[in-house]
Every structure is written in structure tokens, then in C-alpha cells.
Write a protein that holds these residues in place. Sequence first.
Motif, PDB file in Angstrom:
ATOM      1  N   LYS A  80       1.002  -1.246   0.107  1.00  0.00           N
ATOM      2  CA  LYS A  80      -0.084   0.173   0.070  1.00  0.00           C
ATOM      3  C   LYS A  80       0.728   1.064  -0.050  1.00  0.00           C
ATOM      4  N   GLY A  81       0.236   2.452  -0.527  1.00  0.00           N
ATOM      5  CA  GLY A  81       1.146   3.615  -0.417  1.00  0.00           C
ATOM      6  C   GLY A  81       1.312   3.976  -1.768  1.00  0.00           C
ATOM      7  N   ALA A  82       0.627   3.567  -2.658  1.00  0.00           N
ATOM      8  CA  ALA A  82       0.634   4.126  -4.166  1.00  0.00           C
ATOM      9  C   ALA A  82       0.216   5.618  -4.400  1.00  0.00           C
ATOM     10  N   PRO A  83       0.727   6.384  -5.081  1.00  0.00           N
ATOM     11  CA  PRO A  83      -0.021   7.865  -5.304  1.00  0.00           C
ATOM     12  C   PRO A  83      -1.385   7.733  -5.491  1.00  0.00           C
ATOM     13  N   ILE A  84      -2.063   8.761  -5.411  1.00  0.00           N
ATOM     14  CA  ILE A  84      -3.478   8.884  -5.642  1.00  0.00           C
ATOM     15  C   ILE A  84      -4.023   8.674  -7.020  1.00  0.00           C
ATOM     16  N   ASP A  85      -3.079   9.266  -7.944  1.00  0.00           N
ATOM     17  CA  ASP A  85      -3.594   9.235  -9.203  1.00  0.00           C
ATOM     18  C   ASP A  85      -3.592   7.654  -9.637  1.00  0.00           C
ATOM     19  N   GLU A  86      -2.403   6.958  -9.152  1.00  0.00           N
ATOM     20  CA  GLU A  86      -2.145   5.406  -9.650  1.00  0.00           C
ATOM     21  C   GLU A  86      -3.522   4.921  -9.000  1.00  0.00           C
ATOM     22  N   LEU A  87      -3.682   5.005  -7.905  1.00  0.00           N
ATOM     23  CA  LEU A  87      -4.907   4.401  -7.107  1.00  0.00           C
ATOM     24  C   LEU A  87      -6.273   4.617  -7.784  1.00  0.00           C
ATOM     25  N   LEU A  88      -6.541   5.988  -8.421  1.00  0.00           N
ATOM     26  CA  LEU A  88      -7.765   6.063  -9.123  1.00  0.00           C
ATOM     27  C   LEU A  88      -7.583   5.622 -10.443  1.00  0.00           C
ATOM     28  N   GLU A  89      -6.659   5.594 -11.412  1.00  0.00           N
ATOM     29  CA  GLU A  89      -6.305   5.043 -12.468  1.00  0.00           C
ATOM     30  C   GLU A  89      -6.668   3.319 -12.490  1.00  0.00           C
ATOM     31  N   LYS A  90      -5.946   2.794 -11.340  1.00  0.00           N
ATOM     32  CA  LYS A  90      -6.193   1.476 -11.283  1.00  0.00           C
ATOM     33  C   LYS A  90      -7.237   0.746 -10.525  1.00  0.00           C
ATOM     34  N   ASP A  91      -8.210   1.961 -10.053  1.00  0.00           N
ATOM     35  CA  ASP A  91      -9.542   1.602  -9.267  1.00  0.00           C
ATOM     36  C   ASP A  91      -8.964   0.733  -8.069  1.00  0.00           C
ATOM     37  N   ARG A  92      -8.069   1.204  -7.575  1.00  0.00           N
ATOM     38  CA  ARG A  92      -7.477   0.509  -6.052  1.00  0.00           C
ATOM     39  C   ARG A  92      -7.883   1.037  -4.664  1.00  0.00           C
ATOM     40  N   MET A  93      -8.896   1.942  -4.885  1.00  0.00           N
ATOM     41  CA  MET A  93      -9.147   2.805  -3.452  1.00  0.00           C
ATOM     42  C   MET A  93     -10.554   2.892  -3.378  1.00  0.00           C
ATOM     43  N   VAL A  94     -11.097   3.131  -2.007  1.00  0.00           N
ATOM     44  CA  VAL A  94     -12.388   3.161  -1.617  1.00  0.00           C
ATOM     45  C   VAL A  94     -12.459   4.431  -0.844  1.00  0.00           C
ATOM     46  N   ILE A  95     -13.573   5.235  -0.952  1.00  0.00           N
ATOM     47  CA  ILE A  95     -13.872   6.531  -0.221  1.00  0.00           C
ATOM     48  C   ILE A  95     -14.547   6.161   0.982  1.00  0.00           C
ATOM     49  N   ASN A  96     -14.097   6.886   2.236  1.00  0.00           N
ATOM     50  CA  ASN A  96     -14.791   6.646   3.482  1.00  0.00           C
ATOM     51  C   ASN A  96     -15.971   7.405   3.323  1.00  0.00           C
ATOM     52  N   LYS A  97     -17.421   6.744   3.570  1.00  0.00           N
ATOM     53  CA  LYS A  97     -18.475   7.401   3.541  1.00  0.00           C
ATOM     54  C   LYS A  97     -18.869   8.340   4.316  1.00  0.00           C
ATOM     55  N   ALA A  98     -18.456   8.257   5.637  1.00  0.00           N
ATOM     56  CA  ALA A  98     -18.652   9.236   6.770  1.00  0.00           C
ATOM     57  C   ALA A  98     -17.910  10.576   6.224  1.00  0.00           C
ATOM     58  N   SER A  99     -16.758  10.604   5.715  1.00  0.00           N
ATOM     59  CA  SER A  99     -15.893  11.719   5.150  1.00  0.00           C
ATOM     60  C   SER A  99     -16.665  12.237   3.921  1.00  0.00           C
ATOM     61  N   LEU A 100     -17.236  11.385   2.940  1.00  0.00           N
ATOM     62  CA  LEU A 100     -18.021  11.921   1.952  1.00  0.00           C
ATOM     63  C   LEU A 100     -19.292  12.725   2.456  1.00  0.00           C
ATOM     64  N   ARG A 101     -19.902  12.114   3.437  1.00  0.00           N
ATOM     65  CA  ARG A 101     -21.099  13.002   4.124  1.00  0.00           C
ATOM     66  C   ARG A 101     -20.623  14.286   4.631  1.00  0.00           C
ATOM     67  N   ARG A 102     -19.510  14.296   5.288  1.00  0.00           N
ATOM     68  CA  ARG A 102     -19.039  15.669   5.851  1.00  0.00           C
ATOM     69  C   ARG A 102     -18.762  16.621   4.674  1.00  0.00           C
TER      70      ARG A 102
END
Length: 205
Positions: free
Chosen positions: A76-98
Amino acid sequence: MPNPNNCLRYWDLADHIRIDDAIALWCGVEPTELASLNFETQCMSAKRAALVTALRTERLEYEDLGILTARGQVFKGAPIDELLEKDRMVINKASLRRWFEQLPFEDRPAFLFDEARQAVLPDGSEAAEMNSMKAIALMAHLLAASAGKYRAGERPNSEAIGQAVNELAKQFFGEEVRGYASFHKKVGAALKTFSKEIPQRFRES
């Protein structure tokens, strides 16, 4: 076949969500249904851009799903753009609500803000079952202490308690209600399981 619209409620039980799924639910559409269309509208693109910007500027919390290495470890620890490109991340729903609460305009997606959909997360753990059994044992002792008809000698009468609960359940939920006729067995099991943990002075009060 289940109604696809009813399946939307199960998304409410997740505490993390993929960006594509968040965009679909933001649009009020079941994610797999939207994915099957294989195109993105201007509205969806705008929502994606807003979420990506919030992720890049660390205004949204997310989890790196990681990647399995040749040694069988999870990196773990890849740059955010790599995570987005390769669909390897999930958003915390509580954070999304805030994040939505701080938007300068009114936009409250139902999957985050519809009070009727804010489900209490179920707990299928063994600890949850044991806590429920403890509560039943304690309530049985409270009933026994409050009225003699719920006692058998100095102990709670599981038969009498079970019968009273069954009758009240029929009163509230109708004659066809199920599962309460054998509630006395649950009470008896709870009392037996925690008989040594409940103080003697409480049992005799």
C-alpha cells in the motif's frame, strides 16, 4: 427476481465505497446498471472531477486497497492518481457525508442523507449474540424482581416471561407473528449461561 431498486438499500450498510459507485448513487442509479451503459454523461463527469479534486487535496478520506506482491504481501502507499487509474481505492462514506455538508449549494444524495435509509449496521459477531443474551438475562431478573408472577421461587420464571412476551407480541404485531412462542427457551438459555455472572444479591432481590 429481486427488485433492483430495493437492492440500493444494501449500499447503505457499506462504510467505504468506490468512486464509480459513489457517482452512480449520487445520480440515484444502481451502480451496475450505470456501468452497463458504458458511457458517462456531462453531469457524471462533473461529479467525478469534484470527487477526484477532493481526494487529491486530501479533503476526502480514502483507503488504499493495496496490491498483492510476488512474496504474498500487500503493498500500500501508491500515489492517489495511480489508485484512481487502477481503481484500487475506496472512499470513506462518513468523510464523503461531511464533504457534502460543506458544499456551497444544496446537494444531498439520498444514499448519504435520507434518514429513512440510515440503517443501524447489523452485528453478526459472536460478541453481539452474547451481549443480547446478557441483556435478556438481566431483563428477566428485572421482571422477576418487579412481579411475583415472573418468579419461580427465587429465580426468574422463563415460561411465564416467555408467555407474556408472546402475548404482547401478538397484541402489537398481530396473531400471525412468528418466533415468540419459543421465546421462553431463549430466556432459559440466557439465564443458564450467565447464572454465575449475575451477583447473588441481585438474583435474590
